[in-house]
Design a protein around this motif. Structure first.
Motif, PDB file in Angstrom:
ATOM      1  N   TYR A  27       0.849  -1.197   0.000  1.00 39.36           N
ATOM      2  CA  TYR A  27       0.000   0.000   0.000  1.00 39.36           C
ATOM      3  C   TYR A  27       0.881   1.242   0.000  1.00 39.36           C
ATOM      4  CZ  TYR A  27      -4.057  -2.907   1.026  1.00 39.36           C
ATOM      5  OH  TYR A  27      -5.065  -3.841   0.948  1.00 39.36           O
ATOM      6  N   GLY A  28       0.274   2.377  -0.292  1.00 40.56           N
ATOM      7  CA  GLY A  28       0.994   3.640  -0.270  1.00 40.56           C
ATOM      8  C   GLY A  28       1.333   4.062   1.143  1.00 40.56           C
ATOM      9  N   GLY A  29       2.251   5.013   1.242  1.00 44.01           N
ATOM     10  CA  GLY A  29       2.624   5.507   2.557  1.00 44.01           C
ATOM     11  C   GLY A  29       1.520   6.321   3.215  1.00 44.01           C
ATOM     12  N   PHE A  30       0.745   7.048   2.413  1.00 45.00           N
ATOM     13  CA  PHE A  30      -0.339   7.864   2.953  1.00 45.00           C
ATOM     14  C   PHE A  30      -1.678   7.143   2.824  1.00 45.00           C
ATOM     15  CE2 PHE A  30      -3.536  11.239   2.886  1.00 45.00           C
ATOM     16  CZ  PHE A  30      -3.169  11.969   4.003  1.00 45.00           C
ATOM     17  N   TYR A  31      -1.909   6.546   1.660  1.00 49.53           N
ATOM     18  CA  TYR A  31      -3.186   5.868   1.416  1.00 49.53           C
ATOM     19  C   TYR A  31      -3.054   4.414   1.870  1.00 49.53           C
ATOM     20  CZ  TYR A  31      -4.098  10.115  -1.122  1.00 49.53           C
ATOM     21  OH  TYR A  31      -4.260  11.443  -1.448  1.00 49.53           O
ATOM     22  N   THR A  32      -3.220   4.216   3.162  1.00 52.02           N
ATOM     23  CA  THR A  32      -3.005   2.927   3.801  1.00 52.02           C
ATOM     24  C   THR A  32      -4.202   2.006   3.595  1.00 52.02           C
ATOM     25  OG1 THR A  32      -3.980   3.730   5.852  1.00 52.02           O
ATOM     26  CG2 THR A  32      -1.594   4.034   5.567  1.00 52.02           C
ATOM     27  N   LYS A  33      -4.017   0.763   3.969  1.00 59.47           N
ATOM     28  CA  LYS A  33      -5.090  -0.225   3.863  1.00 59.47           C
ATOM     29  C   LYS A  33      -6.318   0.217   4.645  1.00 59.47           C
ATOM     30  CE  LYS A  33      -6.063  -5.139   4.705  1.00 59.47           C
ATOM     31  NZ  LYS A  33      -5.489  -6.438   5.167  1.00 59.47           N
ATOM     32  N   GLU A  34      -6.106   0.734   5.857  1.00 65.73           N
ATOM     33  CA  GLU A  34      -7.228   1.162   6.690  1.00 65.73           C
ATOM     34  C   GLU A  34      -7.987   2.325   6.059  1.00 65.73           C
ATOM     35  OE1 GLU A  34      -8.140   2.829  11.218  1.00 65.73           O
ATOM     36  OE2 GLU A  34      -6.078   2.561  10.528  1.00 65.73           O
ATOM     37  N   LYS A  35      -7.266   3.297   5.542  1.00 70.10           N
ATOM     38  CA  LYS A  35      -7.926   4.454   4.929  1.00 70.10           C
ATOM     39  C   LYS A  35      -8.747   4.028   3.709  1.00 70.10           C
ATOM     40  CE  LYS A  35      -4.539   7.968   6.330  1.00 70.10           C
ATOM     41  NZ  LYS A  35      -3.445   8.841   5.865  1.00 70.10           N
ATOM     42  N   ILE A  36      -8.147   3.187   2.880  1.00 71.94           N
ATOM     43  CA  ILE A  36      -8.846   2.763   1.662  1.00 71.94           C
ATOM     44  C   ILE A  36     -10.087   1.947   2.026  1.00 71.94           C
ATOM     45  CG2 ILE A  36      -8.658   1.362  -0.420  1.00 71.94           C
ATOM     46  CD1 ILE A  36      -5.698   2.145  -0.552  1.00 71.94           C
ATOM     47  N   ILE A 278       4.539  17.501 -10.110  1.00 71.36           N
ATOM     48  CA  ILE A 278       5.219  16.375  -9.476  1.00 71.36           C
ATOM     49  C   ILE A 278       4.489  15.957  -8.200  1.00 71.36           C
ATOM     50  CG2 ILE A 278       7.364  15.579  -8.409  1.00 71.36           C
ATOM     51  CD1 ILE A 278       7.327  15.763 -11.501  1.00 71.36           C
ATOM     52  N   THR A 279       3.975  16.910  -7.458  1.00 72.64           N
ATOM     53  CA  THR A 279       3.159  16.567  -6.289  1.00 72.64           C
ATOM     54  C   THR A 279       1.965  15.718  -6.707  1.00 72.64           C
ATOM     55  OG1 THR A 279       3.804  18.597  -5.133  1.00 72.64           O
ATOM     56  CG2 THR A 279       1.816  17.501  -4.367  1.00 72.64           C
ATOM     57  N   SER A 280       1.325  16.106  -7.803  1.00 68.64           N
ATOM     58  CA  SER A 280       0.182  15.352  -8.302  1.00 68.64           C
ATOM     59  C   SER A 280       0.588  13.951  -8.755  1.00 68.64           C
ATOM     60  CB  SER A 280      -0.467  16.107  -9.464  1.00 68.64           C
ATOM     61  OG  SER A 280      -1.578  15.399  -9.986  1.00 68.64           O
ATOM     62  N   PHE A 281       1.707  13.841  -9.484  1.00 67.61           N
ATOM     63  CA  PHE A 281       2.183  12.525  -9.928  1.00 67.61           C
ATOM     64  C   PHE A 281       2.455  11.611  -8.729  1.00 67.61           C
ATOM     65  CE2 PHE A 281       4.229  14.323 -14.083  1.00 67.61           C
ATOM     66  CZ  PHE A 281       2.980  14.404 -14.663  1.00 67.61           C
ATOM     67  N   ALA A 282       3.165  12.153  -7.731  1.00 68.14           N
ATOM     68  CA  ALA A 282       3.531  11.341  -6.568  1.00 68.14           C
ATOM     69  C   ALA A 282       2.297  10.914  -5.784  1.00 68.14           C
ATOM     70  CB  ALA A 282       4.496  12.126  -5.669  1.00 68.14           C
ATOM     71  N   ASP A 283       1.333  11.807  -5.653  1.00 68.83           N
ATOM     72  CA  ASP A 283       0.095  11.480  -4.941  1.00 68.83           C
ATOM     73  C   ASP A 283      -0.670  10.384  -5.670  1.00 68.83           C
ATOM     74  OD1 ASP A 283      -1.714  12.225  -2.681  1.00 68.83           O
ATOM     75  OD2 ASP A 283      -3.095  12.691  -4.322  1.00 68.83           O
ATOM     76  N   SER A 284      -0.725  10.469  -6.995  1.00 69.54           N
ATOM     77  CA  SER A 284      -1.407   9.439  -7.783  1.00 69.54           C
ATOM     78  C   SER A 284      -0.717   8.088  -7.612  1.00 69.54           C
ATOM     79  CB  SER A 284      -1.436   9.835  -9.265  1.00 69.54           C
ATOM     80  OG  SER A 284      -2.237  10.983  -9.469  1.00 69.54           O
ATOM     81  N   TYR A 285       0.588   8.102  -7.595  1.00 71.78           N
ATOM     82  CA  TYR A 285       1.367   6.871  -7.393  1.00 71.78           C
ATOM     83  C   TYR A 285       1.029   6.236  -6.049  1.00 71.78           C
ATOM     84  CZ  TYR A 285       5.610   3.949  -6.969  1.00 71.78           C
ATOM     85  OH  TYR A 285       6.508   2.902  -6.809  1.00 71.78           O
TER      86      TYR A 285
END
Length: 1010
Positions: A27-36, A278-285
């Motif tokens: 999972y992502g560092g910000f968009y974790t399993k719990e959040k999703i 780049i902020t948008s690209f990284a967030d999408s990733y």
């Protein structure tokens, strides 16, 4: 620099280790399993979340319907040119901008960026919104396809040159055969100027790709459908292929424009806007990482592409993530350090935080985040002191820019709060003074409805409080639980808590909304009356509320950093309209005459232009007085540092309720200038018809205010800056000392209707050598801007000039409410007394005495020892009296007494830059609450205004402690290596020093109704 070097060495060591974690990151560092999981559960539980999900899916349709090959081929490489304007040129001689190839400058009325490519229907084409011409005239799509190299990237040298012709004129002998043809580097016209249709298109295409990618990532987050993740990952992988080579500089060196702040640095975009993409690209990733697990269709496609093109080995999840981590995130990190990614403060810090959290590789990610706080890195602690003020704004002058810093750093704080792996810093807890940013825009809004269009912000006469975003204010409550934030968010949200604080990633997404509702609903409406933002530099006086109220807004803050040299400029808000409107954002924020000499200069504002040159750029002015009472307000601002050659450059303004039953108020303006040899008082009202009384005007035959032979709008050369922008000039070379000018607001001006009949009348009470009326144009490429504004120019000339320009401004509907205005003082320009007779028979006397301890006597048996006096007579009987900063005001039987201005010395101050702003003073002050909300004005030689709103007063022995809230008095660092190690605060620079003199304004009122 030491921190950066240590960071780089550590990261190089860690890269090899972190490669092993590619397959382990589920999972992502910000968009974790719990959040999703919470998000998807809420979409099943709440109707509003279901609607949001459907909207997200709909937004992603366009890119979702594209084939994987089409998605992959969208991404351009370094050699596909890009720029933000078709003709704007840094290098070329002649006009900076040419406009449309066919209709010229007509296209500029559609804004700074008038072309909106139709990527689906008209690929590789721009349509002029003015004349509807389509460029380039060649089929660039075919040429582009013919020019792809072995990596699948555009190389103009490989393209089929036979395709470079005007498809509407295919005959080589046709004179138009090559007209409008662009090979990627622009069509060169007969004057040698480039029209970069493709460059503009590619700039827009990158943003089109960024939005499409974001839509796909969001759709995956909401649905869990790996199809969205696959297509998003294909785009990200392709961007990672090309991103390391991206460099804006080669195009900047050709004279092309982008958002690089004049530094010629950047990558895809100029260095400033690079932060956003780049902020948008990284967030999408970060959002789609979990969707790349077991996505075999994705791996197979990438493997196929790697076999077709020379782009390295692909075909596994580990290789995909390694490519994006290295090619995008780590490349972006290096670009931040090298300043190829560098925006306004807060932008690159947010970019790096987002990249670090998306990377989610320890300890590498935390080292990146440490850079955000390092003194030789993102320097958030230092910026909190040196560029952030007590009103929650930054060192930028225009609202949109000065508010940006707080909002961006808030996003950084949110990112870090949502990333439990990082615990070293907590922005909100470490810097309590930062919390004022949540109320900054809310407090800027005059009458709660309009933020002034100062500097590079807004447009001419725009009435909007859009920056006062209730959702952002609610974030302040989430962070602090301060009820003041809850109330402000509630009021800004039209007396509702609906959606405030809503968090779809939370198990209980509307918990905050319920808290805000409970706190704010009982607290009542927005308080009436203005206030002082001395940190930002905005004095607001108000009478009434909303569209029925009247307000004046005086800007005395920054004249640097997206601001204009317009210290102490004012605007007047009445009947829901700005009636002395600032131009707002210039035509182009570049060094061209319409900005440098006009919109972005002093003379186009409501100011005194001294010695035929603009003001000096400074941090701001200094408050000398601020008092807002019911129906009466006054402030005095010292702006002498804007014109160092003067002894005095000072403005005193009053707002007085006319009590006419029609919400009428009038404004008094006293502008004192001592020094110099040329003073020009410039003022403009709303657009519309102008009539005069008391002037004998003669029309100038031709030319401009700069001279009969000087054309409109040319750069200053042998004449004062801005004078060539005044045209339709009429002059009175022997004007009377008193005259009137009336502006009738034109129909259509910011929603003005024909039957609104809104006027602004100016009663001028100053002797000038000459007076002129002239027209001046605000920027013509901003939607809704009027064609022209009518100016009055009162001019005085002589050696060692000492001028006092006195005016009364009367906004009214249909019929005026002021019958006459006259001076009743002795005319020595020091003590000023005005008699204002209303059409209903009321008579006001307004007294101004700069030497408050000196007796002021008038021939009508009125006397005052004080700074400000006000008397109102109704039906020949005194009905109201007011004394500010004085000891006595006499009129007939009235003897109004007061204790006078409070004065003393600062004994001690809190020097802790992260503590509360309190001082000990050598006076015993009342603890009964009478001083709460008053201004503590501290004498300082520093560049910043040392005026603070009093929050509490408490006796401490023989002293009194005054608390000014969670602010800091620190304003910078000395960077002195010999600082006292025993004193942790010895290296700080403060806005004032202990021992400084202070004053607190006082007043006393009398009313016949009492």
């Amino acid at each position: 620099m030491k921190h950066i070097i240590r960071c780089c060495l550590a990261i190089l060591t860690l890269i090899a280790i972190s490669h092993l974690s590619f397959a382990q990151r589920q999972y992502g560092g910000f968009y974790t399993k719990e959040k999703i999981q919470n998000l998807r559960n809420n979409c099943n539980k709440y109707d509003w979340a279901k609607e949001l999900k459907n909207s997200v899916i709909n937004n992603a349709k366009n890119f979702a319907n594209k084939s994987d090959d089409e998605i992959w081929s969208l991404v351009p490489g370094q050699n596909t040119p890009r720029g933000i304007d078709v003709t704007l040129d840094r290098i070329a001689k002649g006009p900076k901008v040419l406009g449309c190839l066919k209709c010229g400058l007509d296209v500029l009325k559609f804004g700074n960026y008038p072309y909106e490519p139709e990527f689906e229907d008209k690929p590789w084409k721009l349509t002029c919104p003015s004349c509807k011409s389509v460029f380039p005239t060649n089929d660039f799509g075919k040429f582009y396809a013919s020019a792809l190299d072995e990596r699948g990237q555009f190389d103009v040298t490989k393209g089929d040159k036979s395709l470079l012709f005007n498809t509407a004129h295919p005959d080589p002998s046709d004179p138009l055969h090559k007209y409008g043809v662009d090979d990627g580097y622009g069509y060169i016209d007969q004057n040698g100027r480039a029209h970069r249709f493709i460059g503009y298109y590619v700039w827009k295409k990158w943003d089109y790709i960024s939005k499409g990618l974001a839509d796909l990532a969001e759709a995956y987050l909401y649905t869990g459908d790996k199809m969205y993740a696959r297509k998003a990952a294909i785009i990200l992988d392709r961007i990672a292929d090309v991103y390391p080579e991206m460099d804006w500089k080669p195009y900047a060196d050709k004279g092309w424009y982008h958002s690089d702040g004049g530094r010629n640095m950047g990558k895809i975009h100029g260095s400033i806007w690079e932060t956003q993409i780049i902020t948008s690209f990284a967030d999408s990733y970060d959002k789609i990482i979990s969707g790349t697990v077991d996505n075999n269709e994705l791996y197979s496609f990438l493997k196929k592409q790697s076999e077709k093109y020379k782009i390295g080995t692909k075909g596994t999840r580990a290789l995909l993530m390694q490519n994006i981590d290295d090619g995008l995130l780590r490349t972006a990190y290096k670009a931040v350090l090298s300043t190829h990614i560098r925006g306004n403060q807060g932008m690159h810090q947010l970019t790096l935080a987002t990249c670090a959290i998306a990377l989610d590789s320890q300890p590498e990610s935390n080292l990146w985040i440490d850079w955000i706080f390092a003194a030789d890195g993102g320097n958030i602690p230092g910026l909190m002191i040196s560029t952030f003020d007590r009103d929650g704004t930054s060192n930028e002058g225009a609202p949109g820019y000065t508010l940006m810093w707080g909002r961006l750093i808030t996003q950084v704080a949110e990112k870090l709060q949502g990333y439990p792996a990082y615990t070293k810093h907590n922005i909100i807890k470490e810097f309590p003074q930062f919390n004022t940013t949540f109320l900054a825009a809310y407090r800027m809004a005059a009458l709660g409805i309009a933020i002034p269009n100062m500097g590079d912000s807004g447009s001419t006469g725009t009435v909007s409080n859009g920056y006062a975003d209730p959702k952002f204010i609610a974030k302040g409550y989430i962070f602090t639980k301060d009820p003041e934030f809850a109330k402000a968010a509630y009021l800004s949200n039209k007396n509702s808590a609906d959606k405030l604080g809503r968090d779809i990633f939370s198990k209980d997404p509307d918990a905050i909304s319920r808290e805000i509702q409970k706190i704010a609903e009982p607290l009542g409406p927005r308080p009436q009356g203005g206030y002082l933002m001395s940190g930002f530099g905005l004095a607001l006086l108000e009478n009434g509320s909303g569209n029925s109220g009247v307000a004046i807004a005086n800007n005395f803050g920054r004249t640097i950093m997206h601001a204009h040299p317009d210290l102490m400029n004012f605007d007047l808000l009445a009947f829901g309209k700005w009636l002395a409107p600032d131009h707002g954002y210039p035509e182009f924020a570049t060094n061209i005459p319409s900005n440098r000499d006009w919109t972005g200069s002093t003379v186009s504002h409501n100011l005194v232009f001294v010695n035929e040159k603009p003001q000096k750029e400074i941090w701001g002015g200094h408050t000398r007085l601020f008092k807002q009472l019911k129906g009466f307000g006054v402030f005095e601002i010292d702006g002498q540092k804007a014109y160092p050659e003067t002894k005095t450059y000072q403005r005193t303004m009053f707002l007085v309720d006319a009590e006419s039953g029609e919400n009428n108020s009038y404004v008094i303006d006293i502008f004192k200038v001592d020094g110099g040899k040329d003073h020009l008082y410039s003022f403009h009202g709303p657009p519309g018809e102008i009539s005069t009384t008391g002037l004998n005007l003669t029309a100038q035959k031709s030319g401009t205010y700069a001279g009969e032979n000087i054309e409109k709008g040319i750069a200053a050369n042998g004449f004062p800056m801005g004078y060539s922008f005044f045209y339709n000039v009429k002059r009175d070379l022997s004007p009377a000392s008193g005259f009137m000018i009336d502006w009738k607001t034109e129909t259509g001006y910011r929603g003005t209707k024909a039957d609104d009949n809104i006027h602004l009348r100016m009663h001028a009470l100053s002797q000038a050598n000459d007076v002129a009326l002239a027209d001046g144009d605000p920027p013509q490429n901003k939607a809704g801007n009027p064609k022209k504004l009518g100016y009055v120019l009162m001019h005085r000339k002589g050696e060692n000039l000492n001028s006092t320009f006195i005016s009364v401004f009367e906004p009214y509907r249909l019929n005026p409410f002021i019958k006459s205005v006259k001076r009743i003082d002795n005319g020595d320009e020091s003590q000023i007394a005005l008699q204002i007779e209303h059409t209903n028979g009321n008579i006001d006397h307004v007294l101004y005495n700069p030497e408050s301890e000196k007796l002021m006597k008038l021939p009508n048996n009125v006397s005052m020892t004080g700074n400000i006096g006000f008397l109102r007579t109704k039906n020949n009987q005194l009905s109201k009296a007011l004394l500010v900063n004085g000891t006595e005001l006499n009129s007939g039987d009235l003897n109004l007494k007061s204790d006078g201005q409070i004065k003393g010395r600062i004994v001690k101050m809190n020097k802790n830059p992260s503590g509360s702003g309190w001082v000990l003073v050598d006076q015993i002050l009342p603890e009964n609450g009478s001083l709460i909300g008053e201004q503590l004005i501290i004498s300082t030689k520093g560049e910043r205004d040392a005026t603070y709103t009093i929050k509490s007063v408490k006796r401490e022995g023989k002293y009194t402690r005054i608390d000014c809230g969670p602010i800091t008095f620190a304003m910078g660092l000395k960077n002195n290596p010999s600082a006292d190690p025993k004193d942790p605060y010895s290296n700080y620079i403060y806005e004032f020093e202990e021992g400084a003199a202070f004053s607190i304004p006082t007043h006393n009122e009398w009313s016949s109704k009492k």
